[in-house]
Design an enzyme around this catalytic site. Structure first.
Site, PDB file in Angstrom:
ATOM      1  CG  PHE A  20      -0.409   0.440   2.536  1.00  0.00           C
ATOM      2  CD1 PHE A  20       0.305  -0.237   3.289  1.00  0.00           C
ATOM      3  CD2 PHE A  20      -0.672   1.877   2.667  1.00  0.00           C
ATOM      4  CE1 PHE A  20       0.703   0.161   4.614  1.00  0.00           C
ATOM      5  CE2 PHE A  20      -0.091   2.506   3.818  1.00  0.00           C
ATOM      6  CZ  PHE A  20       0.741   1.572   4.843  1.00  0.00           C
ATOM      7  CE  LYS A  21       5.187   1.461   4.607  1.00  0.00           C
ATOM      8  NZ  LYS A  21       4.850   0.021   5.093  1.00  0.00           N
ATOM      9  CG  ASP A  22       3.710   0.761  -4.671  1.00  0.00           C
ATOM     10  OD1 ASP A  22       4.875   1.164  -4.383  1.00  0.00           O
ATOM     11  OD2 ASP A  22       3.471  -0.443  -4.698  1.00  0.00           O
TER      12      ASP A  22
END
Ligand SMILES: *Cc1c(COP(=O)(O)O)cnc(C)c1O
Length: 451
Positions: free
Chosen positions: A109-111
């Site tokens: 999810f850090k993208d």
């Protein structure tokens, strides 16, 4: 809109300055001076494609950037996702949805935040003409997401420190197999803490910082939080009327960044019932919400390594609201935490938070249960969210693709999940640089690389 520091001793700044600085000069974290009320926008936003929703939401804050510019950035940021819905919401049963946040280039999810941050940096560089050197330290996912967010961004050199041999082989490949000449994965002899300590010293050399245009990517940049707000909205729009009213979001949590974003959207007026903070065995936040005591312990490595954290850096933003915006009180509590590692909240208004904790004995069982019950393979971080489920409708955030953690899944389910992106990486050569974890060695490497 202006942005203020949680510690109340820095001047209010514009969105672009808050993004560029990351940390406020008084050591606090930036927050909007006041939160906008998003309720008047909800009808208009309901049917928007993800990048447009993101542009319109961010435009409430980034009032110093033209909306057309923002649109170009958000379309670019989410163009490398492998699902046209960007954050697809999958129904598992009558009272469970899975929000898949792993369709970006590094499959976590850090993208969502770092792809957009890369575009914001590029915009800044274009405007100011100053080139920058990004320096960060990572224990895995953040470094990979940062490298991919900044890939191809003209005028940026990226240096990421990581402990040699202590990140997973796939995480290392995500950092060291890009083939990009402006990316430098620095494998250091030592632990993540050694890397972190050396990094802080490099940053404190202000002359060097100026010379190379030093910039940090860390979990406290305001732009990261705001970018993460968007998928809560996007998911909520896809629920039925009755589900919308009494659903909670369940969020695998380490640094408190992801769940804070959801909580802020609720404060801006999105009518959701609450949040469950799902930790692994490093359960500082679970203990906080159970007992009111925030007590820093030792980190024990777990099967969900990106949540192996005992000091949740984004917690300070929550604290600011807890203490009703009193910067002096925030400074006092943070000081106390630094010295004694402990603070007891007497009136912890939990503001819609519940919590749970899954240890390393739970995680394999939860992966197996979810597979047996729904036929879906989840990763070890997402698994933590399936512990202690209640009766309300739950939207569970799937924070990583299971193929990033093949060892655990193989043990539990007897076969290894794969992903084409990772298969391609396995064919590529690893290019990394061994560096001693001393400020001088790091500075020397950077000077040499930049000339
Ligand atoms: C970083 C990360 C988390 C924790 O997110 P926070 O914002 O630190 O709470 C959870 N799962 C995965 C896969 C991550 O990479």
């Amino acid at each position: 809109m202006r942005f203020i520091s949680t510690r109340g001793e820095s001047p209010a700044v514009s969105f672009s300055t808050a993004v560029e600085e990351g940390l406020a000069p008084d050591g606090g974290l930036y927050l909007p001076e006041s939160l906008p009320d998003i309720r008047p926008h909800l009808d208009d936003w309901e049917k928007l494609p993800y990048p447009e929703l993101c542009a319109q939401f961010i435009s409430l804050f980034a009032t110093d950037i033209d909306i057309e510019q923002l649109r170009i950035m958000t379309v670019g940021a989410y163009s490398d996702f492998d699902d046209p819905r960007i954050a697809p919401l999958r129904r598992l049963d009558r009272k469970t949805h899975l929000l898949e946040l792993f369709h970006g280039p590094t499959l976590a999810f850090k993208d969502f935040a770092l792809q957009l941050l890369g575009k914001l940096y590029a915009n800044q560089i274009q405007r100011t003409g100053r080139t920058i050197s990004v320096l960060g330290a990572t224990s895995g996912d953040t470094g990979a997401a940062a490298i991919h967010g900044l890939l191809g961004c003209a005028g940026v050199h990226t240096f990421i420190l990581y402990p040699d041999g202590r990140v997973s082989p796939l995480q290392e490949r995500q950092m060291a197999c890009t083939g990009a000449v402006e990316v430098f994965p620095l494998a250091i002899e030592g632990s993540f803490d050694d890397a972190q300590t050396a990094l802080k010293e490099v940053f404190s050399d202000t002359e060097f910082a100026k010379e190379v245009g030093l910039s940090a990517v860390n979990s406290i940049n305001l732009a990261r939080i705001l970018a993460q707000c968007v998928y809560y909205l996007y998911a909520w729009f896809q629920l039925s009327e009755s589900e919308r009213r009494d659903c909670i979001f369940v969020v695998p949590t380490g640094n408190f960044g992801n769940v804070l974003a959801g909580w802020l959207v609720r404060k801006m007026g999105l009518p959701v019932s609450g949040f469950r903070v799902a930790t692994n065995q490093n359960d500082i936040l679970h203990r906080l919400f159970q007992t009111g005591a925030y007590e820093v312990g030792a980190v024990t490595p777990s099967l969900a390594p990106s949540m192996d954290i005992q000091i949740a850096s984004n917690f300070e933003r929550f604290l600011y609201y807890q203490l009703e915006g009193n910067g002096r009180e925030v400074r006092k509590v943070m000081q106390k935490l630094r010295i004694s590692g402990r603070h007891q909240f007497t009136t912890l208004a939990t503001h819609g938070f519940t919590s749970s904790s899954a240890d390393d004995r739970d995680i394999p069982k939860l992966i197996k249960n979810v597979f047996d019950q729904f036929g879906v393979v989840i990763d070890p971080h997402t698994a933590c969210a399936f512990k202690d489920r209640g009766d309300t409708h739950e939207v569970i955030l799937a924070t990583a693709h299971p193929a990033k953690f093949p060892e655990t899944i193989l043990k539990v389910l007897g076969s290894e999940p794969t992903h084409p992106i990772l298969e391609v990486l396995k064919e590529r050569p690893i290019v990394k640089h061994s560096v001693k974890p001393t400020p001088d060695a790091i500075k020397a490497f950077m000077r040499h690389a930049l000339c």
